[in-house]
Every structure is written in C-alpha cells, then in structure tokens.
Design an enzyme around this catalytic site. Structure first.
Site, short mmCIF file in Angstrom:
data_model
loop_
_atom_site.label_atom_id
_atom_site.label_comp_id
_atom_site.label_asym_id
_atom_site.label_seq_id
_atom_site.Cartn_x
_atom_site.Cartn_y
_atom_site.Cartn_z
N ASP A 1 3.68 55.66 48.11
CA ASP A 1 3.85 57.49 47.99
C ASP A 1 4.25 58.23 49.26
O ASP A 1 5.42 59.04 49.13
CB ASP A 1 2.15 57.84 47.75
CG ASP A 1 1.88 59.23 47.49
OD1 ASP A 1 2.78 59.77 46.93
OD2 ASP A 1 1.44 59.64 48.14
N ASP B 1 3.61 54.94 38.91
CA ASP B 1 2.68 54.17 40.01
C ASP B 1 3.43 53.02 40.42
O ASP B 1 3.41 52.08 41.08
CB ASP B 1 1.32 54.02 39.51
CG ASP B 1 0.68 54.98 39.46
OD1 ASP B 1 1.20 56.07 40.38
OD2 ASP B 1 -0.77 55.45 38.86
N GLU C 1 6.28 53.79 42.63
CA GLU C 1 5.78 54.07 44.13
C GLU C 1 5.25 52.35 44.81
O GLU C 1 5.69 52.66 46.06
CB GLU C 1 4.63 54.64 43.99
CG GLU C 1 4.80 56.30 43.48
CD GLU C 1 4.10 57.09 43.98
OE1 GLU C 1 4.27 58.33 44.77
OE2 GLU C 1 3.22 57.02 43.88
N GLU D 1 0.85 51.34 46.00
CA GLU D 1 1.00 52.67 45.45
C GLU D 1 0.75 53.61 46.17
O GLU D 1 1.41 54.34 46.31
CB GLU D 1 0.38 52.90 43.72
CG GLU D 1 0.52 53.87 43.69
CD GLU D 1 -0.17 54.57 42.23
OE1 GLU D 1 -1.17 53.91 42.25
OE2 GLU D 1 -1.07 55.48 42.39
#
Lengths: 225, 225
Positions: A46, A115, A118, A42
């Site tokens: 991101d 999450d 990502e 994640e």
C-alpha cells in the site's frame, strides 16, 4: 493446501521473476486459507504503491496543485483500480482462499483482488528492493498514468454540487455549528443540509474546509443510493 | 519577501545538508506567502514518510498483524506527531507565512507545522533520493520507533469508551438509523450519542463497524477539547 497453479505463467503475466517464490506464494494467500497470509505484505505494498504513483504524478504534472495530485493519486490507488489490474492478471485463478471464501466466490470479490495486488507489490519490494519494484509498478500503470488528467478529479463538495445540479435540485447549505479550541488549534463542526434529507449531516475536522468535505462525502454516499 | 533566517542552523538541527537549498526554501514556504509554496512537496513527503515508517515497522515487528502495523503507522505519521517533531526543530522560526497567517499565529498552528515537516521530507527526497531521505527520517523517528508498541494503539471506538470511563461517564450508544442499498453493497448511517452532547453525531460508511468508528472519531474530537 493445494499447490499454486502455473506460477511461471503468472510471473510472465506480471512481468517479474521472483528470487524468492515463497514471497509470491504468501502474497496470493488470503487470511482465510492459512495463518501465513498476505495482510502484512499488503500493508507494505500500500505504501510503496503510494510513493511510486506520487513520484510519477509529481514529475508528470509539474504545474498541478497538491489537491489535483492527491485526487489523481486517490483514483490510481483505489480498490476499484487495483481490482481492475487484478482482473487483467487473471489473479483470481491464482489466489489461495479458505473453503468459506471459495464457496462464496471470494476470488471475484473486489477487495480480495485489490489486496492481493498490493500484497504482490509488497512481495516484489521485499524480493529485490524499491527500484525494481518501482519499475514494475510503473509498467503496470503505464496506460493509466498516460490517460489520467488533473481535471478529471473532483473533491466531494464539487461532486455533490454537480450531482444536485444534474437533478436540478437546490445547492447544499453548509453551516458552521460549532468551533472549539484555541485560535491556532480549532475543531470545526459543520452541518451540510441538502433538500430531501431529513436532517443535516455533520462533519468534524481541524479546518472548516475539511469539515465541509467530510460532510459532503457522507451526504454523497447517502443520496447516491 | 524576507530572507530565510539562519538556514545553516536549521540544516544542523535537521541533520541534513541540502545540495539544492531552493528546495528547502520552498518547503518552508506556506501557500499564504508565495505562489511557489510547499504543498506539492508535502504531497510527495506524505508518501515517503509512509513507506519509510511502514518498512521500519514491518521489520521491527515481524509477528505483528496488519491491523496493529496500520495503527502504529497512523500514530507515527499523524499531524500531532509531525507537529511535535516540528516543535523540536523550532520550525516555526523558519517558516515563510503570508501577513494574515503571521498575524493569527500561523507559525504555531499544528497543521502548518506538520505540513512543513512533510514538505521537508519531500524536499530531501528530491534533493538526494530515497535512501538518504529514509536514513534522515529514521534518525528523526529513532526514539519514537523505539518506544512504540502494538498494544498502545487503539481504534476510535475503544478510545472513546476509555475516555468516558476515565471520567466515570456512561458508555456511548450507537444506533443504526439508516441502511441503504442492496445486500452486498450497503451504506450504513450510524448515530453515536454520548451524555453531554446536545445531539448525536452521525457516521456514514459501507459497513456498520466503519460508520461507528467514523462517528466515534468525530465525537472524540469534539469532547476532547
């Protein structure tokens, strides 16, 4: 641990075939379920999402100002938008959660879904590198990029002002209450006062404008409830 | 507008030859100097820096948790670090600033220097794409990446506590002064009081912990001057 359900179907929905399926497995694993979970993926995802969207917006809006680009990016990569994408993928059906999260409906929780999206982006990046990952993310975002406009996006000060005007309330008052530091490296403390609040909310930042935005964002959080 | 000074020297210092020098020119132009300024490039550069550093940290620390990776990334991409890099490049000598900024010493201002470094990263990305840009940024960050460690990184509350202990002052006191909203969607207002401040600083966020961190970060900004 239970085996992941119908992974080929998920890959079809995502539009991506993993070379290394263990990466997808990890991306779907919440930290409540196993020690090898999706948080590191994640972290990567991101940043990848950010550059893919930034690059797309930069070229799509050759005349937009930085502030508008930043606001559009913030909208496109926010948790709410990612959770929306997760729902389209029915990602909740594929998540690995610990017993506690399963019981409390974690597979529907916005932050867990966001999450995981990502993390999948991070997994694709590790699986085949930045370009295939960029193409995939752009496919996911196609309609969202098509419909976004610079004018839709507003900063906290503007939003606060409009919110108050909507209720026919007086405008917020911003006051610089302190300035510390040398001329080229100052810190500004700004108070934002709004009718109805018991006391002003303070914002501290390296410019007056930023401090005002921080204070306005917090006042918005407070009065919108 | 004055011509940019000794650009070949700057390119040598940066370690990069631009195919399109107008990109470098734009990256060095503050918004006070011309309508075609560096803010859009900075928008791009910010995201590129993030993925380059994220990827490097991910591989350099295969066992670090996401929290540690995020804190290391925040340290490496913060304005202070970027301004430090700008000073190494003597970037202030090459900036194009408007008359007001020139007069008030804008070429030394941390935020202007940091933004220009991000804009140069954005310019290199547009000039030759992600991989050459990644290599360049990694060169700039070589010693910084080498020396960073997961344990060096601390959150604002920890930093504030240690700062106060260092001066043998009493610990900060955090008080939740307001909670608004339904159980699963609350907003917390927390006050952080520190001896020596006239009044507490407020943090507002969706969790008590986040609100405390926001307040602590602002108190730190104030008392560190």
């Amino acid at each position: 641990m239970e085996p992941i359900k119908n992974i080929p179907r998920l890959c079809r929905i995502l539009g991506y075939e993993f070379t290394d399926l263990t990466l997808l497995d990890q991306a779907l694993t919440h930290r409540s379920a196993a020690s090898k979970h999706n948080e590191r993926l994640e972290f990567l995802g991101d940043s990848i999402l950010s550059i893919v969207i930034s690059d797309a917006l930069y070229h799509q809006f050759p005349k937009a100002k930085e502030g508008d680009l930043s606001r559009m990016r913030a909208t496109l990569v926010c948790g709410k938008m990612l959770a929306e994408i997760a729902l389209e993928f029915k990602l909740g059906d594929y998540l690995k959660l610990g017993p506690g999260e399963l019981k409390s409906g974690g597979f529907r929780r916005e932050s867990i879904l966001a999450d995981a999206v990502e993390a999948i982006i991070g997994a694709v990046y590790l699986d085949r590198g930045i370009e295939p990952c960029r193409q995939l993310v752009l496919n996911w975002y196609q309609s969202r990029l098509k419909s976004i406009k610079p004018v839709d996006q507003k900063d906290p000060k503007t939003l606060l002002q409009e919110h108050l005007q909507g209720f026919k309330k007086p405008l917020p008052v911003y006051t610089v209450v302190k300035t510390v530091g040398e001329a080229h490296n100052q810190t500004f403390t700004v108070e934002c006062m709004v009718k109805g609040l018991n006391e002003p909310i303070v914002g501290v930042a390296s410019s007056r404008r930023k401090a005002e935005q921080i204070a306005a964002a917090q006042v918005l959080e407070l009065i919108k409830k």
